[in-house]
Structure formats: C-alpha cells, structure tokens
Enzyme design. Structure first.
Site, PDB file in Angstrom:
ATOM      1  N   GLY A  53       1.094  -1.217   0.266  1.00  0.00           N
ATOM      2  CA  GLY A  53       0.021  -0.168   0.140  1.00  0.00           C
ATOM      3  C   GLY A  53       1.169   0.794  -0.450  1.00  0.00           C
ATOM      4  N   GLN A  58       2.805  10.265   2.011  1.00  0.00           N
ATOM      5  CA  GLN A  58       3.979   9.571   2.098  1.00  0.00           C
ATOM      6  C   GLN A  58       5.184   9.958   1.094  1.00  0.00           C
ATOM      7  OE1 GLN A  58       2.281   5.067   2.799  1.00  0.00           O
ATOM      8  NE2 GLN A  58       4.123   4.859   3.711  1.00  0.00           N
ATOM      9  N   CYS A 102       5.715  -0.468   7.931  1.00  0.00           N
ATOM     10  CA  CYS A 102       5.111   1.152   7.579  1.00  0.00           C
ATOM     11  C   CYS A 102       6.597   1.507   6.014  1.00  0.00           C
ATOM     12  CB  CYS A 102       4.825   2.898   7.841  1.00  0.00           C
ATOM     13  SG  CYS A 102       4.283   3.995   7.763  1.00  0.00           S
ATOM     14  N   LEU A 103       6.575   2.091   4.883  1.00  0.00           N
ATOM     15  CA  LEU A 103       7.326   2.162   3.944  1.00  0.00           C
ATOM     16  C   LEU A 103       8.339   3.640   4.076  1.00  0.00           C
ATOM     17  CD1 LEU A 103       6.031   1.372   0.148  1.00  0.00           C
ATOM     18  CD2 LEU A 103       7.353   0.343   1.981  1.00  0.00           C
ATOM     19  N   HIS A 144      -5.031   1.076   7.601  1.00  0.00           N
ATOM     20  CA  HIS A 144      -3.369   2.095   7.518  1.00  0.00           C
ATOM     21  C   HIS A 144      -3.363   3.297   6.892  1.00  0.00           C
ATOM     22  CE1 HIS A 144       0.930   1.006   7.950  1.00  0.00           C
ATOM     23  NE2 HIS A 144       1.023   1.602   6.951  1.00  0.00           N
ATOM     24  N   GLU A 145      -3.641   3.168   5.827  1.00  0.00           N
ATOM     25  CA  GLU A 145      -3.472   3.708   4.233  1.00  0.00           C
ATOM     26  C   GLU A 145      -4.595   5.219   4.478  1.00  0.00           C
ATOM     27  OE1 GLU A 145      -1.050   3.835   2.296  1.00  0.00           O
ATOM     28  OE2 GLU A 145      -0.382   1.185   2.738  1.00  0.00           O
ATOM     29  N   HIS A 148      -2.935   7.211   6.963  1.00  0.00           N
ATOM     30  CA  HIS A 148      -1.926   8.166   6.576  1.00  0.00           C
ATOM     31  C   HIS A 148      -2.450   9.543   6.556  1.00  0.00           C
ATOM     32  CE1 HIS A 148       1.798   6.251   6.905  1.00  0.00           C
ATOM     33  NE2 HIS A 148       1.358   5.262   5.968  1.00  0.00           N
TER      34      HIS A 148
HETATM   35  O1  K1U Z   1       1.591   2.486   3.816  1.00  0.00           O
HETATM   36  C1  K1U Z   1       2.744   1.852   3.688  1.00  0.00           C
HETATM   37  O2  K1U Z   1       3.862   2.596   4.347  1.00  0.00           O
HETATM   38  C2  K1U Z   1       2.980   1.104   3.269  1.00  0.00           C
HETATM   39  C3  K1U Z   1       2.726  -0.367   3.689  1.00  0.00           C
HETATM   40  C4  K1U Z   1       1.393  -1.270   4.093  1.00  0.00           C
HETATM   41  C5  K1U Z   1       1.124  -1.712   5.015  1.00  0.00           C
HETATM   42  C6  K1U Z   1       1.276  -3.266   5.747  1.00  0.00           C
HETATM   43  C7  K1U Z   1       1.069  -4.001   6.474  1.00  0.00           C
HETATM   44  C8  K1U Z   1       0.163  -3.896   7.505  1.00  0.00           C
HETATM   45  C9  K1U Z   1      -0.285  -2.316   6.868  1.00  0.00           C
HETATM   46  C10 K1U Z   1       0.022  -1.824   5.693  1.00  0.00           C
HETATM   47  C11 K1U Z   1       3.721  -1.578   3.132  1.00  0.00           C
HETATM   48  O3  K1U Z   1       3.526  -1.709   2.368  1.00  0.00           O
HETATM   49  S1  K1U Z   1       4.810  -2.047   4.512  1.00  0.00           S
HETATM   50  C12 K1U Z   1       5.988  -3.971   3.175  1.00  0.00           C
HETATM   51  C13 K1U Z   1       5.030  -5.307   3.344  1.00  0.00           C
HETATM   52  O4  K1U Z   1       4.323  -5.317   4.273  1.00  0.00           O
HETATM   53  C14 K1U Z   1       5.240  -5.971   2.529  1.00  0.00           C
HETATM   54  C15 K1U Z   1       6.477  -5.726   2.350  1.00  0.00           C
HETATM   55  C16 K1U Z   1       7.106  -6.970   0.909  1.00  0.00           C
HETATM   56  C17 K1U Z   1       5.946  -7.678   0.361  1.00  0.00           C
HETATM   57  C18 K1U Z   1       4.683  -7.545   1.536  1.00  0.00           C
HETATM   58  C19 K1U Z   1       4.601  -7.479   2.001  1.00  0.00           C
HETATM   59 ZN    ZN Z   2       2.489   2.747   6.313  1.00  0.00          ZN
END
Ligand code: K1U
Ligand code: ZN
Length: 180
Positions: A53, A58, A102-103, A144-145, A148
């Site tokens: 996401g 972001q 979270c990225l 989560h999004e 943000h």
């Molecule tokens: O919003 C963001 O920062 C993105 C975030 C979304 C998220 C992850 C976990 C739970 C709720 C929301 C991410 O994508 S973090 C990276 C991640 O979860 C992932 C990366 C590679 C493969 C699978 C998952």
């Molecule tokens: Zn996030």
C-alpha cells in the site's frame, strides 16, 4: 498530455519523522489526468519498494489518494487499486491483530489491533463511486492507508516507549542517509 501517454515514475518516499506525514490531507475535487498520473506513480513506487500500500502524503502530496495491492502469492495476478477520497462507512465489532510495517518507517514493525472487516466507499480512476467490503490483510491495509490521510502512523497505536525507540532509530537513519 493524457496520463496513459506519460511514463510512470518512482517518487521518493518520506521517512518519519516529517511534518508532512502528520497533516490532514485535502479531499480530491475531481479525478483529473494529474491525479491519475499521481496514482500511477504511486503504484509504481509501491511495487518498487516493495509494499502492499501507499498513501499520497508518503510521497509528499497532501491529497486523499491511496493505492494498494495485497496479493502476495508468487505468480498470482496483480490486483492494483487506486482509491480517491476513501472513507470507512462500516467497521466490524470483531478485531484482528496484524504485525504492521510502513514504507515511511523502514524495517520497524509493531502489532496493531483494528476492525477485522470494513466497508469502504471511494471514487475510482474513472471518477465512478465505488463501495466494497474488505477483510484479512486488505482490511488492515486500507485502514493503515486511510490513517496516513489523517496524519496517523501505525506507531501511534503502540506504547510511548516503543514509539520513541522507533522514532529515534528513524532520526538516526535519516541523519545517516543525509550524510551518504
Ligand atoms: O503504507 C505503507 O507504508 C505501506 C505498508 C502497508 C502495510 C503493511 C502492513 C500492514 C498494513 C499496511 C507496506 O507495504 S510495508 C511493506 C510490506 O508490508 C510488504 C513488503 C513486501 C512484501 C509484502 C509486504
Ligand atoms: Zn504506512
């Protein structure tokens, strides 16, 4: 120029702490080509990261736009979604706990409890009104999004000690990245 003729770009992702991640994002007035280009760039940025996401704040744009694709199985068809002005209109009483990342807070994780199912309404890329129910990882991710867009991060659900520890690590990471 129409967005489908413009190549997509990977945009830099802001790292916490950053005041732009704490702001309430502004609703999208209409789905313009500029907004479709932003959504395409965000999907490209999310897949490149990689993540499941991404929200417009972001990438430094204070607009109510999120993208998601929670299909993680190798070889499965991608399911990209771009949602303008997403709103939770119903939440289940049942809760689900997921170890979120979270990225904007790289390599840090924490358990967050949220409604297990949510009904969300939004406007799609064509400007059409949509409504759908989300469960499992999709429900966690869409909440989560949307957080943000309201200036909220998953660490805001953690205890103050863990939140402070993660924030200090991010300050150090940003200092190191600035020096490199
Ligand atoms: O919003 C963001 O920062 C993105 C975030 C979304 C998220 C992850 C976990 C739970 C709720 C929301 C991410 O994508 S973090 C990276 C991640 O979860 C992932 C990366 C590679 C493969 C699978 C998952
Ligand atoms: Zn996030």
């Amino acid at each position: 120029m129409m967005s489908y003729m413009t190549p997509m770009s990977i945009r830099p992702i802001l790292i916490h702490p950053d005041p732009r991640l704490k702001k309430l994002a502004t609703p999208v007035a209409g789905v313009s080509d500029e907004m479709r280009k932003l959504a395409g760039d965000m999907l490209e940025t999310m897949y490149d990261a990689p993540g499941i996401g991404l929200a417009a704040p972001q990438v430094g744009v204070s607009t109510r736009l999120i993208v998601m694709d929670c299909i993680k199985e190798e070889g499965a068809a991608p399911q990209p979604m771009a949602m303008f002005n997403p709103e939770v209109v119903w939440s289940s009483d049942g809760l689900n706990t997921y170890e979120e990342g979270c990225l904007s807070i790289p390599e840090q994780y924490g358990e967050v409890e949220r409604p297990a199912e949510v009904m969300v309404k939004w406007t799609d890329m064509d400007g059409a009104a949509c409504e759908a129910k989300f469960d499992a990882l999709w429900a966690t991710c869409v909440q989560h999004e949307i957080d943000h867009l309201d200036g909220k991060l998953f660490i805001d659900y953690l205890g103050p000690l863990k939140r402070q520890m993660i924030t200090r690590k991010m300050v150090k990471l940003k200092r190191e990245r600035a020096r490199a």
